[in-house]
Design an enzyme around this catalytic site. Sequence first.
Site, PDB file in Angstrom:
ATOM      1  N   ASN A 120      -8.344  28.392 -25.806  1.00 40.18           N
ATOM      2  CA  ASN A 120      -7.104  28.908 -26.378  1.00 40.18           C
ATOM      3  C   ASN A 120      -5.921  28.041 -25.984  1.00 40.18           C
ATOM      4  O   ASN A 120      -5.890  27.464 -24.898  1.00 40.18           O
ATOM      5  CB  ASN A 120      -6.862  30.340 -25.876  1.00 40.18           C
ATOM      6  N   VAL A 121      -4.944  27.987 -26.869  1.00 42.14           N
ATOM      7  CA  VAL A 121      -3.701  27.298 -26.562  1.00 42.14           C
ATOM      8  C   VAL A 121      -2.561  28.306 -26.592  1.00 42.14           C
ATOM      9  O   VAL A 121      -2.553  29.227 -27.404  1.00 42.14           O
ATOM     10  CB  VAL A 121      -3.425  26.131 -27.539  1.00 42.14           C
ATOM     11  N   LYS A 157      -9.530  30.716 -37.945  1.00 41.41           N
ATOM     12  CA  LYS A 157      -9.799  30.794 -36.504  1.00 41.41           C
ATOM     13  C   LYS A 157      -9.767  32.210 -35.934  1.00 41.41           C
ATOM     14  O   LYS A 157     -10.176  32.419 -34.795  1.00 41.41           O
ATOM     15  CB  LYS A 157      -8.769  29.942 -35.733  1.00 41.41           C
ATOM     16  N   ILE A 182     -11.412  19.229 -34.977  1.00 39.30           N
ATOM     17  CA  ILE A 182     -10.937  20.152 -33.948  1.00 39.30           C
ATOM     18  C   ILE A 182     -11.894  21.333 -33.896  1.00 39.30           C
ATOM     19  O   ILE A 182     -11.971  22.131 -34.831  1.00 39.30           O
ATOM     20  CB  ILE A 182      -9.510  20.657 -34.256  1.00 39.30           C
ATOM     21  N   LYS A 235     -15.501  28.701 -28.751  1.00 42.29           N
ATOM     22  CA  LYS A 235     -16.244  29.818 -29.345  1.00 42.29           C
ATOM     23  C   LYS A 235     -17.480  29.336 -30.107  1.00 42.29           C
ATOM     24  O   LYS A 235     -18.302  30.150 -30.542  1.00 42.29           O
ATOM     25  CB  LYS A 235     -15.319  30.635 -30.251  1.00 42.29           C
TER      26      LYS A 235
END
Length: 610
Positions: free
Chosen positions: A446-447, A366, A405, A409
């Site tokens: 984002n997390v 990622k 998941i 992006k």
Amino acid sequence: MLKVKNKLLLVVGHDVAATFLAWVLAYWLRFNFAISEPYMQSMWNTLVWVVPLQTFIFWRFGLYRGVWRFASLPDLKRIIMAVGVAGLSVPVVLYMVHVPVAVPRSVLVLDPLLLVMVVGGSRFVYRSWKEHHLYRFADAERQPVLVLGAGEIAAGLVKELSRSKEWRVEGLLDDDPAMVGRLIQGVKVLGRVDELPKWAGRYDVHVAIIAMPSASHQARRRAVKLCSSANVKSMTVPAFDDLASGRVTVSQIRQVELDDLLGRDPVTLDEEGLHGLLTGQPVMVTGAGGSIGSELCRQIARFEPACLVLFELNEFVLYRMEQEFAEKLPQLRIVCAIGDVKDEARLDQVMCQYAPAAIFHAAAYKHVPLMEQENAWQAVLNNVLGTCTVARAAMRHGVKKFVLISTDKAVNPTNVMGATKRLAEMVCQGLQQEGGTRFVMVRFGNVLGSTGSVIPKFQEQIVHGGPITVTHPEITRYFMSIPEAAQLVLQAGLMGEGGEIFVLDMGEPVRIVELAKDMIRLSGFSEGDIPIVFTGLRPGEKLYEELLADDEHTLPTPHPKLRIAQARTADGVWLDALLQWTGSGEMLSEQEVKQGLKKWVPEYCSSKNS
């Protein structure tokens, strides 16, 4: 034990004395403190019956099980009931034993009233003394604090902190003009929240507690900024949901965290539907040791699957997951399977043995800059070929639901990582067949705190005294918490019928420079202490992220935080051609990879930075 018995004897002795005193006072009041001889004899003759009877009734009503220090309304109710029964029982017993004296009726009325005042009043006086006098001697050692907010939560906090040996509430601040000057639990509302510097200086306060769990994140951010400008440490009470559920109490104050400032509404899940999907079923998570994968495992565990297969290549993170579940959920059967998502034989072995009903595919490379240079072909192999390998194994072994998941992006990608994730989405769409495994893709941003996120990087830079490096003053990103992302992935997995790309509601984009400033303030520093330096956009990095491509639109779903993207799909012919490229066995250069990605993902543009 002896100390407890002595305390019990003192309490019983107190109530015996109280019944004696109330009975005597009732006679004195009845006769204006001049009791004639016949009635004086009546008073003494009846005492030998009244005192034991009332003491016995008090015992039966549990008046000696309570702790005076914590006397409250339920104790007062118990006292009133006991006195009421005693008041009715006294004339009955005196009549039954044929006491040869007359008891004035007014005495029978006055005695219960006096008894409630003496028995109940003494308990509450003792509690007041303990709370307001016993703790006073430690005031010099208790740290003065201000409470921001004057609502119900703030009132509960002030009440609980009144018994604290650590904190002393000097006052409250609230923006409601009607509240200024009012008393809450005996503590004054001093003024508005923006007057914090003034009152902090007057009372020498170095800590402020933000007691506004249901306020907007803008209001909480403003409060934190005020604390920072006043050189006051900001703390907060637990989240409103945690308070409402009873999991925590309002006195469990904690430091303000980024989640408090970013402002995300709680996720509502279809609990019944998820029980049908997960409870009693074998479930598999790939990339189970990563930030998203591990949280998915925790969320899935709540629904008590028959077994939870943790598929992960990294030995250390898998070990940590094993230890966590062994400690917190020892009753849950977990399987820690080390393996590569590109290893078809290993996937077949695991799926054949445990027959998962659902697979959540979180394994992926990622990190954008790392995948952009030197590792571009590895990103293709892991994110595209790996996804295809796991998906095909799921089809062979009759897996009902496969959830990929994905990422924001993948939309109009400007980097290798995003382009490979878009290809992974299209691989799943190309594999979708009628009546087979249902493939569902979930796309989000984002997390907070995830691997590769700016949050850990900023934290490390702050620890080392700065500077914090931000690529561009205007760069923005969408953020959500890891638990929220995992919960919405589960919800999308439940709702998906096959072939959909779900887009999560990411809220409002956040400027990274504002995020950095928030983290500086939360760490107790100012921007003068920790400077922010702009370094320029990195290769493949966008100025802002998108959740939909130019040629996509969305459809609503029954869940307010989920929409379905209407994206370009792929078919079997396209998929076969793609797999010839990814499965060629050659090692392609960075330039060859990017040329190939442009062919398979026309919207990919490696030179695009905004």
